[in-house]
Scaffold this active site. Structure first.
Site, PDB file in Angstrom:
ATOM      1  N   GLN A  61      -5.429  15.978   3.517  1.00 39.16           N
ATOM      2  CA  GLN A  61      -6.448  15.151   2.857  1.00 39.16           C
ATOM      3  C   GLN A  61      -6.862  13.946   3.691  1.00 39.16           C
ATOM      4  O   GLN A  61      -7.672  13.143   3.255  1.00 39.16           O
ATOM      5  CB  GLN A  61      -5.988  14.717   1.461  1.00 39.16           C
ATOM      6  CG  GLN A  61      -4.883  13.672   1.452  1.00 39.16           C
ATOM      7  CD  GLN A  61      -4.388  13.414   0.038  1.00 39.16           C
ATOM      8  OE1 GLN A  61      -3.769  14.283  -0.576  1.00 39.16           O
ATOM      9  NE2 GLN A  61      -4.661  12.239  -0.508  1.00 39.16           N
ATOM     10  N   GLN A  97     -11.131  11.483  -7.857  1.00 41.57           N
ATOM     11  CA  GLN A  97     -10.049  12.469  -7.764  1.00 41.57           C
ATOM     12  C   GLN A  97      -9.695  13.029  -9.145  1.00 41.57           C
ATOM     13  O   GLN A  97      -9.500  14.233  -9.308  1.00 41.57           O
ATOM     14  CB  GLN A  97      -8.823  11.805  -7.131  1.00 41.57           C
ATOM     15  CG  GLN A  97      -7.571  12.654  -7.140  1.00 41.57           C
ATOM     16  CD  GLN A  97      -6.458  12.042  -6.302  1.00 41.57           C
ATOM     17  OE1 GLN A  97      -6.447  12.194  -5.101  1.00 41.57           O
ATOM     18  NE2 GLN A  97      -5.526  11.355  -6.938  1.00 41.57           N
ATOM     19  N   LEU A 141      -3.620  -2.343  -7.406  1.00 43.26           N
ATOM     20  CA  LEU A 141      -2.440  -2.072  -6.576  1.00 43.26           C
ATOM     21  C   LEU A 141      -2.690  -0.801  -5.772  1.00 43.26           C
ATOM     22  O   LEU A 141      -3.280   0.145  -6.269  1.00 43.26           O
ATOM     23  CB  LEU A 141      -1.194  -1.929  -7.437  1.00 43.26           C
ATOM     24  CG  LEU A 141      -0.806  -3.136  -8.286  1.00 43.26           C
ATOM     25  CD1 LEU A 141       0.557  -2.911  -8.939  1.00 43.26           C
ATOM     26  CD2 LEU A 141      -0.786  -4.428  -7.470  1.00 43.26           C
ATOM     27  N   GLY A 168       1.680   0.591  -9.986  1.00 44.20           N
ATOM     28  CA  GLY A 168       0.673   1.581 -10.395  1.00 44.20           C
ATOM     29  C   GLY A 168       1.330   2.948 -10.569  1.00 44.20           C
ATOM     30  O   GLY A 168       1.139   3.622 -11.587  1.00 44.20           O
ATOM     31  N   HIS A 169       2.103   3.361  -9.552  1.00 46.89           N
ATOM     32  CA  HIS A 169       2.813   4.645  -9.654  1.00 46.89           C
ATOM     33  C   HIS A 169       3.789   4.613 -10.837  1.00 46.89           C
ATOM     34  O   HIS A 169       3.908   5.582 -11.590  1.00 46.89           O
ATOM     35  CB  HIS A 169       3.625   4.909  -8.381  1.00 46.89           C
ATOM     36  CG  HIS A 169       2.815   5.038  -7.130  1.00 46.89           C
ATOM     37  ND1 HIS A 169       2.883   4.121  -6.100  1.00 46.89           N
ATOM     38  CD2 HIS A 169       1.920   5.976  -6.735  1.00 46.89           C
ATOM     39  CE1 HIS A 169       2.077   4.490  -5.125  1.00 46.89           C
ATOM     40  NE2 HIS A 169       1.470   5.616  -5.481  1.00 46.89           N
ATOM     41  N   GLY A 220       4.107   8.308  -2.067  1.00 44.51           N
ATOM     42  CA  GLY A 220       5.198   7.359  -1.802  1.00 44.51           C
ATOM     43  C   GLY A 220       4.705   5.939  -1.593  1.00 44.51           C
ATOM     44  O   GLY A 220       3.567   5.611  -1.948  1.00 44.51           O
ATOM     45  N   ARG A 245      -1.757   0.885   0.340  1.00 44.31           N
ATOM     46  CA  ARG A 245      -2.404   0.342   1.545  1.00 44.31           C
ATOM     47  C   ARG A 245      -2.414  -1.187   1.562  1.00 44.31           C
ATOM     48  O   ARG A 245      -2.612  -1.784   2.609  1.00 44.31           O
ATOM     49  CB  ARG A 245      -3.852   0.839   1.639  1.00 44.31           C
ATOM     50  CG  ARG A 245      -3.952   2.330   1.863  1.00 44.31           C
ATOM     51  CD  ARG A 245      -5.375   2.797   1.628  1.00 44.31           C
ATOM     52  NE  ARG A 245      -5.448   4.241   1.518  1.00 44.31           N
ATOM     53  CZ  ARG A 245      -5.660   5.073   2.527  1.00 44.31           C
ATOM     54  NH1 ARG A 245      -5.853   4.599   3.726  1.00 44.31           N
ATOM     55  NH2 ARG A 245      -5.702   6.379   2.332  1.00 44.31           N
ATOM     56  N   HIS A 285       4.610   1.605  -6.041  1.00 47.20           N
ATOM     57  CA  HIS A 285       4.351   0.275  -6.608  1.00 47.20           C
ATOM     58  C   HIS A 285       4.183   0.420  -8.115  1.00 47.20           C
ATOM     59  O   HIS A 285       4.312   1.539  -8.654  1.00 47.20           O
ATOM     60  CB  HIS A 285       3.131  -0.368  -5.942  1.00 47.20           C
ATOM     61  CG  HIS A 285       1.910   0.504  -5.932  1.00 47.20           C
ATOM     62  ND1 HIS A 285       1.260   0.859  -7.086  1.00 47.20           N
ATOM     63  CD2 HIS A 285       1.243   1.117  -4.920  1.00 47.20           C
ATOM     64  CE1 HIS A 285       0.227   1.629  -6.791  1.00 47.20           C
ATOM     65  NE2 HIS A 285       0.203   1.821  -5.477  1.00 47.20           N
TER      66      HIS A 285
HETATM   67  P1  AMP Z   1      -1.084   7.832  -4.088  1.00 43.01           P
HETATM   68  O1  AMP Z   1       0.378   7.677  -3.797  1.00 43.01           O
HETATM   69  O2  AMP Z   1      -1.921   6.723  -3.581  1.00 43.01           O
HETATM   70  O3  AMP Z   1      -1.599   9.207  -3.724  1.00 43.01           O
HETATM   71  O4  AMP Z   1      -1.221   7.750  -5.668  1.00 43.01           O
HETATM   72  C1  AMP Z   1      -0.502   8.587  -6.512  1.00 43.01           C
HETATM   73  C2  AMP Z   1      -1.031   8.436  -7.913  1.00 43.01           C
HETATM   74  O5  AMP Z   1      -0.903   7.083  -8.332  1.00 43.01           O
HETATM   75  C3  AMP Z   1      -2.520   8.787  -8.012  1.00 43.01           C
HETATM   76  O6  AMP Z   1      -2.760   9.490  -9.224  1.00 43.01           O
HETATM   77  C4  AMP Z   1      -3.179   7.433  -8.018  1.00 43.01           C
HETATM   78  O7  AMP Z   1      -4.431   7.416  -8.666  1.00 43.01           O
HETATM   79  C5  AMP Z   1      -2.149   6.622  -8.804  1.00 43.01           C
HETATM   80  N1  AMP Z   1      -2.317   5.185  -8.522  1.00 43.01           N
HETATM   81  C6  AMP Z   1      -2.390   4.581  -7.311  1.00 43.01           C
HETATM   82  N2  AMP Z   1      -2.615   3.255  -7.460  1.00 43.01           N
HETATM   83  C7  AMP Z   1      -2.693   3.028  -8.793  1.00 43.01           C
HETATM   84  C8  AMP Z   1      -2.925   1.861  -9.592  1.00 43.01           C
HETATM   85  N3  AMP Z   1      -3.129   0.663  -9.053  1.00 43.01           N
HETATM   86  N4  AMP Z   1      -2.951   2.006 -10.937  1.00 43.01           N
HETATM   87  C9  AMP Z   1      -2.759   3.218 -11.518  1.00 43.01           C
HETATM   88  N5  AMP Z   1      -2.534   4.356 -10.819  1.00 43.01           N
HETATM   89  C10 AMP Z   1      -2.506   4.267  -9.481  1.00 43.01           C
END
Ligand code: AMP
Length: 279
Positions: free
Chosen positions: A61, A154, A185, A36-37, A31, A188, A34
């Protein structure tokens, strides 16, 4: 967009899709969404008939309780963002839905991939990641799953576990999305001040330096030079490693075909990670 909180509800919905022979794309997230997601969700939508986005802050985790407590949670804003997507199911379960009493999860040997870099500084982190992704894969049974290379280690571990457990799922690594200044992005980042957002640019600047100088130095020498970048920075470097993409083993005298430089550093209380592929 539909929202499910229980596995029962989700399975009933996805069974309808499966019966129609539709492909199911899966994007796991914690959640605080942004761009990236959204890049992952867009790719999943392009390649699949229906997309499941999970929003679940996975407690297993987090090795640091303060980090878990401070992790941003904003489900209403997230749902608002996802409203525009058609053929999208949001799975937003409670902890006991993901980890039921009759949990059949059996850990696997990650062959040391979970002991370097993130694994070294966040003991148990990847055991938690493998557990949650395994359980979500079992519940959702997607045809495709999308992961960001922002979390490079990961992606390697998920690819390994998918093969080991024999999940018939195609894993799609997706490029890191950055802001105009190069900062990757991350959910955090919203905990960083204006000033810290500028100071955090040293991560990308260092990675860019490594990429540009790869042909001039050995990995060992380049690593030393890159670490030097942090000498006058307010960021606290946790690790900087140049590793082989397949094995995640540190490179010393020789380059292998595919290498990556990975960094973790604290900007104030906020732990940031970034990496660059050096193919
Ligand atoms: P998270 O919510 O941080 O667990 O991320 C969920 C998914 O989004 C994971 O596969 C991350 O690698 C991916 N993710 C997070 N930040 C970015 C980003 N800046 N660019 C591309 N993928 C991202």
């Amino acid at each position: 967009m539909q929202v499910c909180t229980s596995v029962k509800e989700l399975s009933a919905l996805l069974d309808q899709s499966r019966n129609k022979g539709q492909s199911i794309g899966f994007v796991p997230t914690m959640g605080a969404l942004h761009e990236g997601h959204l890049s992952l969700i867009n790719r999943a939508s392009q390649q699949n008939d229906i997309v499941v986005v999970s929003i679940f802050v996975n407690p297993t985790q987090f090795n640091n309780p303060a980090d878990l407590a401070n992790y941003p949670r904003m489900i209403d804003a997230d749902l608002q963002i996802l409203k525009k997507f058609n053929e999208l199911v949001v799975f937003h379960p409670a902890v006991d839905e993901v980890y039921p009493e009759n949990d059949s999860f059996l850990p696997i040997d990650l062959g040391g991939m979970d002991e370097v870099m993130e694994g070294q500084f966040r003991p148990g982190h990847f055991k938690g990641v493998v557990h949650v992704v395994h359980n979500l894969f079992r519940m959702i049974q997607p045809t495709d799953a999308f992961f960001g290379l922002k979390d490079f280690q990961q992606v390697s571990i998920i690819s390994h576990m998918t093969k080991t457990y024999g999940f018939p799922i195609q894993i799609h690594p997706c490029p890191t999305i950055r802001n105009n200044d190069g900062l990757a992005l991350s959910s955090r980042n919203m905990r960083l001040s204006e000033n810290q957002l500028k100071e955090a640019l040293i991560l990308f600047q260092t990675l860019d330096f490594v990429r540009k100088n790869k042909s001039s130095y050995s990995p060992e020498k380049l690593k030393k030079m890159a670490i030097h970048f942090f000498r006058n920075s307010t960021l606290q470097l946790e690790y900087l490693e140049i590793v082989d993409v397949e094995t995640l083993k540190p490179l010393t005298a020789e380059w292998t075909k595919d290498a990556a430089c990975c960094i973790a550093a604290y900007c104030g209380q906020v732990r940031l990670i970034d990496n660059i592929l050096l193919n």
